[in-house]
Write a protein that holds these residues in place. Structure first.
Motif, short mmCIF file in Angstrom:
data_model
loop_
_atom_site.label_atom_id
_atom_site.label_comp_id
_atom_site.label_asym_id
_atom_site.label_seq_id
_atom_site.Cartn_x
_atom_site.Cartn_y
_atom_site.Cartn_z
N GLU A 80 2.18 3.21 -2.44
CA GLU A 80 1.81 4.25 -3.40
C GLU A 80 0.48 4.91 -3.02
OE1 GLU A 80 0.89 4.76 -8.19
OE2 GLU A 80 2.01 3.01 -7.46
N THR A 81 -0.49 4.11 -2.60
CA THR A 81 -1.78 4.65 -2.18
C THR A 81 -1.62 5.58 -0.98
OG1 THR A 81 -2.92 2.66 -2.96
CG2 THR A 81 -4.09 4.06 -1.38
N LEU A 82 -0.78 5.19 -0.04
CA LEU A 82 -0.54 6.02 1.15
C LEU A 82 0.07 7.35 0.76
CD1 LEU A 82 -0.48 6.23 4.26
CD2 LEU A 82 1.80 5.21 4.18
N ASP A 142 -0.78 13.45 -5.68
CA ASP A 142 -0.30 12.65 -6.81
C ASP A 142 1.12 12.99 -7.21
OD1 ASP A 142 -2.75 11.41 -6.86
OD2 ASP A 142 -3.57 12.67 -8.45
N GLY A 172 0.77 -1.25 0.00
CA GLY A 172 0.00 0.00 0.00
C GLY A 172 0.79 1.28 0.00
N ARG A 202 -0.15 8.94 -2.14
CA ARG A 202 -1.12 9.77 -2.86
C ARG A 202 -2.07 10.46 -1.88
NH1 ARG A 202 -1.27 9.03 -8.34
NH2 ARG A 202 -0.23 7.14 -9.14
N ARG A 203 -2.48 9.75 -0.86
CA ARG A 203 -3.43 10.34 0.10
C ARG A 203 -2.76 11.34 1.04
NH1 ARG A 203 -7.25 5.13 1.82
NH2 ARG A 203 -8.16 4.83 -0.28
N ALA A 246 3.58 10.54 -5.73
CA ALA A 246 3.36 9.09 -5.86
C ALA A 246 4.61 8.38 -6.36
CB ALA A 246 2.19 8.82 -6.79
#
Length: 441
Positions: free
Chosen positions: A336-338, A345, A334, A340-341, A348
């Protein structure tokens, strides 16, 4: 020493319990700090945030290279001062550490300003970067953390040390949120980080003196320093050696972002800084394990309880390795998702950097128990040699790879450092723990 101190039981359960209490506050502080970093990155973008990251990294690097990290000798020699009659010596020892802290902080401020003025252009800094660095250098005279750290750890106030920074972090987070909404720029965010850093340092110093007062240790500032190095045999030697070891480690852990910025540009430095802050959250575990282990191992070694020392060190090493391995798996799934949030972006692309950084952190954490034990056993020379060898490996790898593959080269260099230093210290501890203990004799 007070009853709050952690007894060395030699059980993994006791170690996990104590570290768990510390991590609850420390993790909150780290997450709040990460949130403030994310808000700063969102507001400033990769380039201006890269300038802020370079500024923070530069002042930390100068601080670690110039200041005297007095907490290690203070804990080493203060751990044995447990009786009522030892308070006179303890007062003198703590004042010795505070004087080192004051001298180092003042010198760090002067050195940081001089380098920024004289060599800033050679480092590739723009006029804006140099101005921001000069503003932020004002934090350095207030960084008197050595004696503070020693007091909190010697008297077992681990929870105070863990929860204390949370308040300052929340203030910084709130100010960053206001600045983001107001559309503030780089100078405003620099001022926010500077002011909260100074306030936190002063609060920690006041907290240390309160802990001393609560434990009947008064008059530290008035304690005479005459003969303190004779009363504590080897104090200067230990202080210089342990401080040089920390300085070498800092040349990799603090100068890495400066190297990335000089060889790959501010944007790459910003990505690298985000990856480093996220990936090194797990390193808080190692920091807290060392905070618990070092004072207690020093007492156990002085008392001749070698079996307790060996058992506790190996349990700590396996605990840290397992924690780091879980962190690597988490960011593989996780990461990349972390990012981004958290930061948007634009950041990322730092996900692969985070994963490799976590591998380096895991390997570095694995040597924490052995390092604490070697210092407690008076084997600081082995720690110094291990750190020197690892640091040389880091810089050679970084200078070779960063121009070719960018920020990823710095992460790989950290893996090289961790493998060399951790393997050296673990091997040295295995040998040293089998020899007779002259301190107990």
């Amino acid at each position: 020493m007070p009853s709050q101190q952690v007894a060395m039981t030699g059980t993994l359960r006791a170690l996990i319990g104590t570290v768990g209490h510390m991590l609850s506050g420390n993790a909150a502080s780290a997450l709040v700090g990460l949130a403030a970093t994310a808000l700063s990155a969102r507001a400033l973008g990769p380039v201006d945030y890269g300038v802020l990251a370079l500024t923070l990294g530069y002042t930390r690097a100068v601080e670690r290279l110039v200041t005297f990290q007095s907490w290690q000798p203070l804990i080493k020699y203060g751990a044995a001062l447990t009786g009522i009659g030892d308070k006179t010596d303890l007062r003198a020892l703590l004042k010795f550490g505070l004087v080192l802290d004051l001298a180092g902080a003042g010198l760090a401020w002067l050195v940081a300003i001089a380098i920024a003025l004289v060599a800033g252009q050679q480092l590739g800094w723009s006029d804006q970067t140099r101005q921001v660095v000069l503003i932020y250098c004002c934090v350095l005279p207030f960084n008197l953390n050595g004696m503070t750290t020693a007091v909190l750890r010697l008297f077992g106030r681990f929870r105070l040390a863990a929860y204390g920074p949370v308040g300052g972090g929340l203030v910084r987070l709130a100010l960053c949120a206001v600045a983001l909404e107001a559309g503030a720029g780089l100078v405003t965010f620099t001022a926010i980080w500077m002011a909260t850093q100074i306030a936190g340092a002063l609060f920690s110093l006041l907290l240390a003196f309160r802990v001393l007062r609560d434990n009947g240790v008064h008059g530290v500032l008035a304690a005479p320093l005459a003969g303190v190095t004779r009363r504590f045999e080897g104090l200067w030697s230990f202080a210089w050696s342990s401080n040089l070891s920390l300085t070498l480690r800092s040349s990799a852990n603090q100068f890495d972002i400066l190297i990335v910025g000089a060889l790959a540009g501010p944007a790459a430095a910003g990505l690298y800084n985000i990856a480093k802050r996220v990936g090194r959250l797990a390193e808080q575990v190692a920091t807290q394990v060392q905070a618990v282990l070092y004072p207690d191992i020093a007492r156990a070694w002085s008392a001749g309880r070698v079996a307790d020392v060996r058992r506790t060190v190996w349990q700590a090493e396996w605990l840290l390795f397992g924690t780091g391995a879980l962190g690597v798996l988490f960011f593989l799934v996780g990461g990349e998702t972390l990012l981004r949030r958290l930061a948007g972006d634009a950041f990322a692309g730092a996900a692969p950097l985070v994963i490799v950084q976590m591998v380096a952190v895991t390997l570095a954490m694995t040597g924490t128990g052995a390092r604490s034990a070697l210092l407690a056993m008076g084997r600081q020379r082995q720690v110094l040699l291990a750190t020197l060898a690892g640091t040389l490996g880091f810089h050679l790898t970084a200078l070779l790879l960063i121009p070719r593959i960018g920020a990823m080269g710095a992460n790989i260099a950290h893996i090289v450092l961790a493998v060399i230093a951790s393997a050296w210290m673990i091997t040295s501890f295995r040998s040293a723990s089998r020899l007779p203990n002259p301190e107990a004799a």
